[in-house]
Write a protein that holds these residues in place. Structure first.
Motif, short mmCIF file in Angstrom:
data_model
loop_
_atom_site.label_atom_id
_atom_site.label_comp_id
_atom_site.label_asym_id
_atom_site.label_seq_id
_atom_site.Cartn_x
_atom_site.Cartn_y
_atom_site.Cartn_z
N VAL A 207 69.23 52.78 -35.44
CA VAL A 207 68.84 51.69 -34.54
C VAL A 207 67.56 52.04 -33.77
N LEU A 208 67.50 53.26 -33.26
CA LEU A 208 66.37 53.65 -32.41
C LEU A 208 65.19 54.21 -33.19
N GLY A 209 65.44 54.71 -34.40
CA GLY A 209 64.39 55.37 -35.14
C GLY A 209 64.36 56.87 -34.83
N ASP A 210 63.79 57.64 -35.73
CA ASP A 210 63.86 59.09 -35.62
C ASP A 210 63.18 59.63 -34.36
N ALA A 211 61.98 59.14 -34.05
CA ALA A 211 61.24 59.69 -32.92
C ALA A 211 61.94 59.38 -31.60
N LEU A 237 70.62 81.36 -9.98
CA LEU A 237 70.89 82.12 -11.20
C LEU A 237 71.80 81.35 -12.16
N SER A 238 72.63 80.46 -11.62
CA SER A 238 73.56 79.72 -12.47
C SER A 238 72.84 78.75 -13.38
N TYR A 239 71.60 78.39 -13.01
CA TYR A 239 70.84 77.44 -13.82
C TYR A 239 70.21 78.12 -15.04
N LEU A 240 70.18 79.45 -15.03
CA LEU A 240 69.45 80.18 -16.05
C LEU A 240 69.98 79.89 -17.45
N SER A 241 71.30 80.01 -17.63
CA SER A 241 71.85 79.83 -18.97
C SER A 241 71.80 78.38 -19.42
N THR A 242 72.12 77.45 -18.52
CA THR A 242 72.15 76.04 -18.92
C THR A 242 70.75 75.51 -19.24
N ILE A 243 69.78 75.86 -18.38
CA ILE A 243 68.43 75.33 -18.59
C ILE A 243 67.76 76.00 -19.79
N SER A 244 67.92 77.33 -19.93
CA SER A 244 67.29 78.01 -21.06
C SER A 244 67.88 77.53 -22.38
N MET A 245 69.21 77.38 -22.42
CA MET A 245 69.83 76.88 -23.65
C MET A 245 69.49 75.41 -23.87
N GLY A 246 69.43 74.65 -22.79
CA GLY A 246 69.07 73.24 -22.91
C GLY A 246 67.65 73.06 -23.42
N LEU A 247 66.73 73.88 -22.92
CA LEU A 247 65.34 73.82 -23.40
C LEU A 247 65.25 74.16 -24.88
N LEU A 248 66.03 75.15 -25.30
CA LEU A 248 66.04 75.53 -26.72
C LEU A 248 66.50 74.37 -27.59
N VAL A 249 67.62 73.74 -27.21
CA VAL A 249 68.16 72.63 -28.01
C VAL A 249 67.22 71.44 -27.99
N ALA A 250 66.73 71.09 -26.80
CA ALA A 250 65.82 69.95 -26.68
C ALA A 250 64.53 70.20 -27.46
N ARG A 252 64.04 72.22 -30.06
CA ARG A 252 64.29 72.18 -31.50
C ARG A 252 64.48 70.74 -31.98
N THR A 253 65.16 69.94 -31.17
CA THR A 253 65.38 68.54 -31.56
C THR A 253 64.07 67.81 -31.76
N LEU A 254 63.08 68.10 -30.92
CA LEU A 254 61.78 67.44 -31.01
C LEU A 254 60.86 68.07 -32.05
N ALA A 255 60.96 69.38 -32.22
CA ALA A 255 59.97 70.09 -33.05
C ALA A 255 60.37 70.22 -34.51
N ALA A 261 67.31 72.20 -40.33
CA ALA A 261 67.05 72.47 -38.92
C ALA A 261 67.95 71.63 -38.02
N ASP A 262 68.16 70.36 -38.40
CA ASP A 262 69.00 69.48 -37.59
C ASP A 262 70.45 69.97 -37.55
N LYS A 263 70.92 70.53 -38.64
CA LYS A 263 72.29 71.05 -38.67
C LYS A 263 72.42 72.26 -37.74
#
Length: 307
Positions: A207-211, A237-250, A252-255, A261-263
């Motif tokens: 519906v939204l398209g890949d991009a 310090l509690s934000y370290l794991s969530t934000i670093s992992m979130g940045l990695l996933v986000a 990779r999703t865009l790049a 890679a999607d799997k």
């Protein structure tokens, strides 16, 4: 059903859900009415929580894969599954559900989470048999998110034990996790877009398209990585794991936009959710301090006896 069919869901859903329950139960008064949970006693309930989640997930998977349209879709996306590969018949899957549903209801009653199971089976019926999974992507996301919330609530009840229950903060946390799933879980649909298109399903990538769909996943992941620690009023310090992992996933999703890679990104998303699930425990780490003190005391006593 083939173990191959179930392995991905077990690793990316059953285990994270059980961990959500374990961390929540060990957080004690943060999410439950238990003022001082014992580490060993709580962890001994982990196999029971995993069993409850696994049993309900098996019912969902059988129901989800048995329709003719699901078989046609799996011939494209997941040809290794039992039905498209011809290793099991439609009649056998129907009989598995006939026997499995009452057994899982009985199991849930024994563990005190039958209410969530009844609601979950209603949602499964609407999602699969009434084809809620083929509706607009936001309705599909809603069904799946509600399912996540019900699985999480049931698992947390099992881990908390019969003497205690989930408190108001715990119910709010389950609601937040349900929201997180609603706005991010369509990352799972990106890798399945080809089969969904053949089925005529209105999933988010179609519906939204890949991009646009990739941005619609990446931005909420970053927002949740910040918002969830904020809910528990945790330190920087509690934000370290969530934000670093979130940045990695986000990122990779865009790049990275090929199927392989999607799997992998989808699996990393499941790991990111586990980072979120640890947050209640960070709010109340006393259970580990007490466990360490207990072990140290026991070691000293054994040393004195030996001497």
């Amino acid at each position: 059903m083939s173990i191959i069919t179930f392995s991905n869901d077990f690793l990316t859903f059953a285990i994270p859900t059980a961990l959500f329950a374990a961390f929540g139960a060990l957080s004690g008064p943060v999410l439950t009415t238990n003022p001082s949970p014992e580490l060993v006693a709580t962890l001994l309930r982990l196999p029971s929580a995993l069993l409850v989640v696994w049993a309900k997930l098996l019912i969902f998977d059988i129901s989800n894969q048995r329709s003719p349209s699901a078989v046609e879709e799996d011939k494209i996306n997941k040809p290794h599954r039992p039905l498209p590969s011809g290793r099991i018949s439609m009649e056998t899957t129907r009989r598995l559900l006939l026997s499995g549903i009452p057994l899982v209801l009985l199991l849930s009653w024994a563990y005190g989470c039958w209410q969530e199971t009844l609601l979950l089976f209603t949602a499964i019926w609407m999602y699969n048999d009434l084809q809620g999974c083929d509706e607009q992507w936001y309705l599909r996301n809603l069904f799946i998110a509600v399912g996540y919330g019900l699985y999480s609530s049931a698992a947390l009840r099992v881990m908390t034990g019969p003497e205690h229950t989930i408190n108001e903060k715990g119910m709010q946390w389950i609601g937040i996790i349900t929201l997180v799933m609603f706005i991010t879980q369509h990352i799972c649909d990106i890798k399945d877009a080809e089969g969904d298109k053949a089925r005529g399903r209105k999933s988010a990538p179609i519906v939204l398209g890949d991009a646009l769909v990739r941005w619609s996943v990446a931005i909420p992941i970053i927002a949740c990585s910040i918002g969830c620690p904020l809910f528990f009023s945790l330190g920087p310090l509690s934000y370290l794991s969530t934000i670093s992992m979130g940045l990695l996933v986000a990122g990779r999703t865009l790049a990275y936009r090929d199927l392989k890679a999607d799997k992998l990104t989808w699996k990393l998303w499941a790991l990111w959710t586990c980072c979120l699930f640890t947050l209640p425990l960070l709010r109340n780490p006393d259970v580990f301090v007490k466990a360490w003190q207990s072990l140290a005391s026991r070691s000293r006593e054994e040393g004195c006896i030996t001497a």
